[in-house]
Each structure stands twice: as C-alpha cells, then as structure tokens.
Design a protein around this motif. Structure first.
Motif, PDB file in Angstrom:
ATOM      1  N   SER A  48      11.522   8.513 -29.549  1.00 49.18           N
ATOM      2  CA  SER A  48      11.610   8.406 -28.087  1.00 49.18           C
ATOM      3  C   SER A  48      12.536   7.262 -27.688  1.00 49.18           C
ATOM      4  CB  SER A  48      10.221   8.172 -27.488  1.00 49.18           C
ATOM      5  OG  SER A  48       9.382   9.275 -27.739  1.00 49.18           O
ATOM      6  N   ALA A  49      12.461   6.156 -28.427  1.00 52.73           N
ATOM      7  CA  ALA A  49      13.331   5.013 -28.126  1.00 52.73           C
ATOM      8  C   ALA A  49      14.795   5.393 -28.341  1.00 52.73           C
ATOM      9  CB  ALA A  49      12.951   3.813 -28.988  1.00 52.73           C
ATOM     10  N   TYR A  50      15.078   6.132 -29.419  1.00 56.79           N
ATOM     11  CA  TYR A  50      16.462   6.562 -29.659  1.00 56.79           C
ATOM     12  C   TYR A  50      16.928   7.552 -28.596  1.00 56.79           C
ATOM     13  CZ  TYR A  50      16.661   4.093 -34.090  1.00 56.79           C
ATOM     14  OH  TYR A  50      16.677   3.110 -35.045  1.00 56.79           O
ATOM     15  N   ASP A  51      16.011   8.400 -28.119  1.00 56.30           N
ATOM     16  CA  ASP A  51      16.355   9.305 -27.016  1.00 56.30           C
ATOM     17  C   ASP A  51      16.685   8.513 -25.759  1.00 56.30           C
ATOM     18  OD1 ASP A  51      15.962  11.527 -28.624  1.00 56.30           O
ATOM     19  OD2 ASP A  51      13.931  11.938 -27.855  1.00 56.30           O
ATOM     20  N   LEU A  52      15.920   7.453 -25.522  1.00 55.27           N
ATOM     21  CA  LEU A  52      16.166   6.592 -24.368  1.00 55.27           C
ATOM     22  C   LEU A  52      17.515   5.886 -24.506  1.00 55.27           C
ATOM     23  CD1 LEU A  52      15.248   5.333 -21.715  1.00 55.27           C
ATOM     24  CD2 LEU A  52      13.913   3.689 -23.051  1.00 55.27           C
ATOM     25  N   GLU A  53      17.804   5.401 -25.707  1.00 51.74           N
ATOM     26  CA  GLU A  53      19.100   4.752 -25.960  1.00 51.74           C
ATOM     27  C   GLU A  53      20.244   5.717 -25.658  1.00 51.74           C
ATOM     28  OE1 GLU A  53      22.618   3.984 -28.602  1.00 51.74           O
ATOM     29  OE2 GLU A  53      21.089   5.500 -28.991  1.00 51.74           O
ATOM     30  N   LYS A  54      20.103   6.960 -26.090  1.00 51.16           N
ATOM     31  CA  LYS A  54      21.130   7.971 -25.849  1.00 51.16           C
ATOM     32  C   LYS A  54      21.259   8.251 -24.347  1.00 51.16           C
ATOM     33  CE  LYS A  54      21.135  11.508 -28.608  1.00 51.16           C
ATOM     34  NZ  LYS A  54      20.801  12.818 -29.217  1.00 51.16           N
ATOM     35  N   ALA A  55      20.130   8.308 -23.652  1.00 51.82           N
ATOM     36  CA  ALA A  55      20.147   8.554 -22.207  1.00 51.82           C
ATOM     37  C   ALA A  55      20.849   7.417 -21.473  1.00 51.82           C
ATOM     38  CB  ALA A  55      18.723   8.740 -21.681  1.00 51.82           C
ATOM     39  N   ILE A  56      20.591   6.181 -21.896  1.00 49.79           N
ATOM     40  CA  ILE A  56      21.257   5.036 -21.264  1.00 49.79           C
ATOM     41  C   ILE A  56      22.756   5.106 -21.537  1.00 49.79           C
ATOM     42  CG2 ILE A  56      21.541   2.520 -21.363  1.00 49.79           C
ATOM     43  CD1 ILE A  56      18.451   2.372 -21.697  1.00 49.79           C
ATOM     44  N   ARG A  57      23.121   5.376 -22.781  1.00 45.70           N
ATOM     45  CA  ARG A  57      24.534   5.469 -23.167  1.00 45.70           C
ATOM     46  C   ARG A  57      25.265   6.557 -22.357  1.00 45.70           C
ATOM     47  NH1 ARG A  57      26.810   3.347 -27.636  1.00 45.70           N
ATOM     48  NH2 ARG A  57      24.775   2.974 -28.582  1.00 45.70           N
ATOM     49  N   ASN A  58      24.557   7.642 -22.034  1.00 45.42           N
ATOM     50  CA  ASN A  58      25.169   8.746 -21.287  1.00 45.42           C
ATOM     51  C   ASN A  58      25.014   8.620 -19.775  1.00 45.42           C
ATOM     52  OD1 ASN A  58      26.094  10.143 -23.592  1.00 45.42           O
ATOM     53  ND2 ASN A  58      24.062  11.006 -23.918  1.00 45.42           N
ATOM     54  N   SER A  59      24.320   7.585 -19.332  1.00 43.87           N
ATOM     55  CA  SER A  59      24.075   7.419 -17.887  1.00 43.87           C
ATOM     56  C   SER A  59      25.369   7.070 -17.147  1.00 43.87           C
ATOM     57  CB  SER A  59      23.043   6.309 -17.644  1.00 43.87           C
ATOM     58  OG  SER A  59      23.607   5.040 -17.946  1.00 43.87           O
ATOM     59  N   ASP A  60      25.395   7.389 -15.864  1.00 50.80           N
ATOM     60  CA  ASP A  60      26.534   7.026 -15.015  1.00 50.80           C
ATOM     61  C   ASP A  60      26.737   5.516 -15.022  1.00 50.80           C
ATOM     62  OD1 ASP A  60      26.928   9.674 -14.355  1.00 50.80           O
ATOM     63  OD2 ASP A  60      25.942   9.521 -12.407  1.00 50.80           O
ATOM     64  N   GLU A  61      25.631   4.775 -14.982  1.00 51.26           N
ATOM     65  CA  GLU A  61      25.719   3.317 -14.935  1.00 51.26           C
ATOM     66  C   GLU A  61      26.446   2.771 -16.166  1.00 51.26           C
ATOM     67  OE1 GLU A  61      22.215   4.447 -12.392  1.00 51.26           O
ATOM     68  OE2 GLU A  61      22.990   5.085 -14.332  1.00 51.26           O
ATOM     69  N   PHE A  62      26.082   3.273 -17.356  1.00 51.54           N
ATOM     70  CA  PHE A  62      26.747   2.791 -18.568  1.00 51.54           C
ATOM     71  C   PHE A  62      28.193   3.273 -18.630  1.00 51.54           C
ATOM     72  CE2 PHE A  62      28.148   3.042 -22.953  1.00 51.54           C
ATOM     73  CZ  PHE A  62      27.933   1.744 -23.369  1.00 51.54           C
ATOM     74  N   GLN A  63      28.441   4.514 -18.276  1.00 55.27           N
ATOM     75  CA  GLN A  63      29.798   5.050 -18.335  1.00 55.27           C
ATOM     76  C   GLN A  63      30.728   4.301 -17.381  1.00 55.27           C
ATOM     77  OE1 GLN A  63      30.966   7.228 -20.605  1.00 55.27           O
ATOM     78  NE2 GLN A  63      28.922   7.129 -21.488  1.00 55.27           N
ATOM     79  N   GLU A  64      30.226   3.958 -16.206  1.00 55.76           N
ATOM     80  CA  GLU A  64      31.028   3.198 -15.250  1.00 55.76           C
ATOM     81  C   GLU A  64      31.254   1.770 -15.740  1.00 55.76           C
ATOM     82  OE1 GLU A  64      29.084   3.752 -11.464  1.00 55.76           O
ATOM     83  OE2 GLU A  64      29.455   5.907 -11.540  1.00 55.76           O
ATOM     84  N   LEU A  65      30.251   1.177 -16.383  1.00 53.96           N
ATOM     85  CA  LEU A  65      30.412  -0.148 -16.973  1.00 53.96           C
ATOM     86  C   LEU A  65      31.459  -0.111 -18.075  1.00 53.96           C
ATOM     87  CD1 LEU A  65      29.632  -3.112 -17.446  1.00 53.96           C
ATOM     88  CD2 LEU A  65      27.796  -2.283 -18.929  1.00 53.96           C
ATOM     89  N   LYS A  66      31.392   0.888 -18.928  1.00 57.48           N
ATOM     90  CA  LYS A  66      32.347   1.013 -20.032  1.00 57.48           C
ATOM     91  C   LYS A  66      33.765   1.181 -19.497  1.00 57.48           C
ATOM     92  CE  LYS A  66      33.209   3.508 -24.348  1.00 57.48           C
ATOM     93  NZ  LYS A  66      34.594   3.165 -24.299  1.00 57.48           N
ATOM     94  N   SER A  67      33.919   1.987 -18.472  1.00 56.66           N
ATOM     95  CA  SER A  67      35.233   2.188 -17.863  1.00 56.66           C
ATOM     96  C   SER A  67      35.776   0.885 -17.283  1.00 56.66           C
ATOM     97  CB  SER A  67      35.131   3.262 -16.774  1.00 56.66           C
ATOM     98  OG  SER A  67      36.358   3.406 -16.105  1.00 56.66           O
TER      99      SER A  67
END
Length: 117
Positions: free
Chosen positions: A7-26
């Motif tokens: 579940s924690a790894y699923d959460l990590e993947k969800a955060i990585r794929n979130s708009d918030e993370f993608q916008e931060l990465k950009s």
C-alpha cells in the motif's frame, strides 16, 4: 489483507503521478536548465541546509547569517521560475501533510491529540 508495504508503494506511485508532483518536477527541470537560476537556487538550498544543521545542533545563528538568509530568499523570490518552483513545492508539501494526517489517524484516535489530553 494487502501488505502495508504494498500500500505504501502504491501511495508512492500515486504521489509520483500526481499533478502536484508533475508540476513540481516541471518547475524544477526549468530551473535546472537555466544556469543562473540553477546557481541561485543551489545557493539558496545551501544556506537553508546550513541553517537547519546549525539549529539541529543547537548552535546559535548569528544576525549576519539571518540577514544573509533573508537576502538570498528575497533574491530567489524575485526570480520567476524559482518562485514557481517554491510554490509547487509548497503544494506538494500540503498534499504530503494531508496524507500524513490520514495515515496517522489510527494513532491519533488511540492516543488522542495533545488538545484532548
């Protein structure tokens, strides 16, 4: 029942794929692709880390260091791309704080919050 680590790894993947993370990465990639912005941001991070280390070690932070930190912060806030990066970082931090509150809820219910004690 699913393994808690899965579940924690699923959460990590969800955060990585979130708009918030993608916008931060950009925003981060934009800053890192501009040499002057990159240097300015790295200077800011170094000052930040230096002061945090002093605080954690219980060392006094001088007025001179405080002034230096203020001037570095003012400088990076004036840079549009770094300012955007900091805003995106703040958004992701808010998301992570919300998630943290959710996953610590069982402990809060068990022990109560400081206000309830």
């Amino acid at each position: 029942m699913a393994n808690i680590h899965d579940s924690a790894y699923d959460l990590e993947k969800a955060i990585r794929n979130s708009d918030e993370f993608q916008e931060l990465k950009s925003a981060y990639d934009k800053v890192m692709s501009d040499d002057s912005a990159k240097k300015m941001f790295e200077d800011f991070r170094n000052v930040q880390i230096e002061l945090q280390q002093k605080q954690m070690q219980g060392q006094e932070i001088s007025d001179e260091e405080v002034e230096k930190a203020k001037s570095v912060v003012e400088l990076v806030q004036q840079h549009e791309e770094i300012s955007k990066l900091m805003e995106q970082e703040q958004r992701l931090n808010m998301l992570i704080n919300d998630v943290s509150k959710i996953i610590t809820k069982p402990l809060e219910e068990l022990y109560g919050t400081p206000e309830q004690q």
